[in-house]
Enzyme design. Structure first.
Site, PDB file in Angstrom:
ATOM      1  N   SER A 184      -5.930  -6.014  14.495  1.00 53.52           N
ATOM      2  CA  SER A 184      -7.152  -5.290  14.149  1.00 53.52           C
ATOM      3  C   SER A 184      -7.837  -4.647  15.349  1.00 53.52           C
ATOM      4  O   SER A 184      -9.065  -4.729  15.489  1.00 53.52           O
ATOM      5  CB  SER A 184      -8.142  -6.215  13.423  1.00 53.52           C
ATOM      6  OG  SER A 184      -9.130  -5.469  12.750  1.00 53.52           O
ATOM      7  N   PRO A 185      -7.098  -3.974  16.241  1.00 55.07           N
ATOM      8  CA  PRO A 185      -7.756  -3.320  17.379  1.00 55.07           C
ATOM      9  C   PRO A 185      -8.712  -2.206  16.963  1.00 55.07           C
ATOM     10  O   PRO A 185      -9.645  -1.886  17.705  1.00 55.07           O
ATOM     11  CB  PRO A 185      -6.581  -2.770  18.200  1.00 55.07           C
ATOM     12  CG  PRO A 185      -5.465  -2.620  17.219  1.00 55.07           C
ATOM     13  CD  PRO A 185      -5.636  -3.766  16.262  1.00 55.07           C
ATOM     14  N   SER A 212      -1.360 -18.257  15.831  1.00 50.73           N
ATOM     15  CA  SER A 212      -2.284 -17.185  15.451  1.00 50.73           C
ATOM     16  C   SER A 212      -3.608 -17.779  15.016  1.00 50.73           C
ATOM     17  O   SER A 212      -3.650 -18.658  14.151  1.00 50.73           O
ATOM     18  CB  SER A 212      -1.688 -16.350  14.306  1.00 50.73           C
ATOM     19  OG  SER A 212      -2.595 -15.346  13.881  1.00 50.73           O
ATOM     20  N   GLN A 238      -2.021 -14.985  18.463  1.00 54.74           N
ATOM     21  CA  GLN A 238      -2.293 -13.699  17.804  1.00 54.74           C
ATOM     22  C   GLN A 238      -3.667 -13.761  17.129  1.00 54.74           C
ATOM     23  O   GLN A 238      -3.800 -14.251  16.014  1.00 54.74           O
ATOM     24  CB  GLN A 238      -1.207 -13.366  16.780  1.00 54.74           C
ATOM     25  CG  GLN A 238      -1.368 -11.962  16.217  1.00 54.74           C
ATOM     26  CD  GLN A 238      -0.258 -11.556  15.278  1.00 54.74           C
ATOM     27  OE1 GLN A 238      -0.516 -11.101  14.165  1.00 54.74           O
ATOM     28  NE2 GLN A 238       0.985 -11.714  15.710  1.00 54.74           N
ATOM     29  N   TYR A 267       3.048 -11.509   3.907  1.00 64.71           N
ATOM     30  CA  TYR A 267       2.683 -10.124   3.647  1.00 64.71           C
ATOM     31  C   TYR A 267       3.424  -9.617   2.401  1.00 64.71           C
ATOM     32  O   TYR A 267       4.656  -9.600   2.361  1.00 64.71           O
ATOM     33  CB  TYR A 267       3.020  -9.228   4.842  1.00 64.71           C
ATOM     34  CG  TYR A 267       2.259  -9.557   6.116  1.00 64.71           C
ATOM     35  CD1 TYR A 267       1.122 -10.355   6.112  1.00 64.71           C
ATOM     36  CD2 TYR A 267       2.679  -9.056   7.345  1.00 64.71           C
ATOM     37  CE1 TYR A 267       0.441 -10.655   7.289  1.00 64.71           C
ATOM     38  CE2 TYR A 267       2.002  -9.338   8.520  1.00 64.71           C
ATOM     39  CZ  TYR A 267       0.883 -10.145   8.483  1.00 64.71           C
ATOM     40  OH  TYR A 267       0.210 -10.441   9.649  1.00 64.71           O
ATOM     41  N   ASN A 323      -1.374   6.662  17.577  1.00 64.83           N
ATOM     42  CA  ASN A 323      -1.843   5.423  18.198  1.00 64.83           C
ATOM     43  C   ASN A 323      -0.977   5.008  19.373  1.00 64.83           C
ATOM     44  O   ASN A 323      -1.461   4.356  20.314  1.00 64.83           O
ATOM     45  CB  ASN A 323      -1.895   4.309  17.160  1.00 64.83           C
ATOM     46  CG  ASN A 323      -3.048   4.484  16.187  1.00 64.83           C
ATOM     47  OD1 ASN A 323      -4.040   5.131  16.500  1.00 64.83           O
ATOM     48  ND2 ASN A 323      -2.910   3.916  15.001  1.00 64.83           N
ATOM     49  N   GLN A 357       0.800  -1.222   0.000  1.00 63.63           N
ATOM     50  CA  GLN A 357       0.000   0.000   0.000  1.00 63.63           C
ATOM     51  C   GLN A 357       0.835   1.277   0.000  1.00 63.63           C
ATOM     52  O   GLN A 357       0.410   2.290  -0.539  1.00 63.63           O
ATOM     53  CB  GLN A 357      -0.945   0.023   1.217  1.00 63.63           C
ATOM     54  CG  GLN A 357      -2.160  -0.860   1.064  1.00 63.63           C
ATOM     55  CD  GLN A 357      -3.173  -0.625   2.173  1.00 63.63           C
ATOM     56  OE1 GLN A 357      -2.906   0.082   3.143  1.00 63.63           O
ATOM     57  NE2 GLN A 357      -4.338  -1.212   2.033  1.00 63.63           N
TER      58      GLN A 357
END
Length: 336
Positions: free
Chosen positions: A206-207, A152, A177, A54, A295, A27
């Site tokens: 993803s909080p 995870s 995770q 990733y 954050n 991205q």
């Protein structure tokens, strides 16, 4: 920046951990990614999470470049193995001995380090005997290529079985995770109690619910151009944002809670997951240095009990609590 122990181990990690899923190598440009990592370091973040899948290994390479020159002993670097990488051949995924042993070497080369602090099974492999997987992880640890092992998105039963084998092999399996946020709380019923019993803790992803809990998606309005939902049409997140106007309004109603605590919506969401004492860290990504700096301010925030009750009241039946969701979201077979 506050620090927490990872499970019952002696390893401390920063409770805000930088994660580069969906950003590095895809991205955002590499120079911006490096700026984000340096902003994280400046904010006191010492823990960094990535995975070989990733951007098909590119994210690990970018993180390695960004951390080059830093004192290795002052960092905690995490990566994962399971999903397809490389040409995605028949042995380029899963948790077989072959894939684990080959993948750790590739990850270390890309990250520019001799070892990772935490090596995680990115999902449960239904096609490999668990004994084979755990023995391979044990050998990785004994070779000095990883210090600790994690998983995870494993179910409570899978975690219990993995921990039993890890204990027999004297391997430090210390963490899980999972997805966890104000809306998705499926780990609270079974996974968290099991991990507490076994001396494991959570590093949650993803909080902010992939941006939903930042409040940028307004009821009755199109999704913002350039947002996660706009670039992921057809995904479960995008579909829910486009269809669940009640949820969008309830998220907007959280704004006064955030303002009363002098927090942004994102900071409130990150701080919320850290109120759970089985959570060692919240994974936070960033597409700009300013995002990670903001954050990181969630570290050390205490949300009063009355505010937590207000959050629950506002979100109501929008909260997902079914423990079976972990199994339902898991791959039934290897994705290669």
């Amino acid at each position: 920046m506050e620090f927490r122990y990872l499970g019952n181990s002696g390893l401390k990690i920063s409770e805000i951990t930088y994660g580069n899923w969906l950003t590095h190598g895809s991205q955002i440009e590499n120079d911006v990614a490096i700026e984000c990592v340096h902003a994280a370091l400046n904010a006191g973040i010492t823990s960094f999470d990535t995975a070989d899948v990733y951007a098909n290994t590119k994210a690990e390479s970018v993180l390695g470049m960004a951390l080059a020159g830093q004192r290795r002993e002052s960092l905690e670097i995490f990566t994962k193995v399971y999903w397809p990488t490389g040409p995605k051949g028949h042995n380029d995924c899963g948790l077989s001995r072959k894939h684990i042993v080959e993948s750790i070497d590739g990850s270390l080369a890309r990250l520019g380090t001799d070892y990772v602090d935490l090596y995680q099974a990115h999902r449960y492999d239904t096609e490999t005997p668990l004994e084979e997987t755990m023995l391979a992880f044990a050998d990785v640890v004994r070779a000095g290529k990883a210090l600790y092992i994690g998983v995870s998105e494993w179910t409570a039963d899978q975690i219990r079985a993995g921990k039993a084998l890890a204990d027999e092999l004297h391997v430090p399996l210390v963490s899980n995770q999972p997805r966890y946020n104000m809306i998705s709380r499926v780990i609270e019923g079974e996974v968290v109690p099991t991990c507490k019993e076994l001396g494991m803790s959570q590093i949650v992803w993803s909080p902010v619910a992939e941006g939903l809990l930042t409040g940028k998606y307004l009821p009755g309005h199109p999704v913002p151009i350039g947002s996660r939902a706009a670039s992921s049409v057809g995904t479960a997140l995008a579909q829910r944002i486009l269809s669940d106007q009640t949820l969008l309004q309830r998220v907007q109603d959280l704004r006064h809670v955030a303002e009363s605590l002098d927090l942004t919506m994102a900071e409130l969401a990150v701080a919320w997951v850290l109120q759970n004492d089985n959570v060692s860290a919240a994974l936070v990504g960033a597409s700009s240095p300013e995002q990670i700096t903001s954050n990181a301010k969630a570290s050390g925030v205490i949300i009063p009990p009355d505010a937590l009750m207000t959050i629950d009241s506002i979100l109501g039946d929008s909260i997902e609590r079914d423990p079976a969701m972990t199994a339902r979201r898991a791959p039934l077979s290897r994705p290669c």
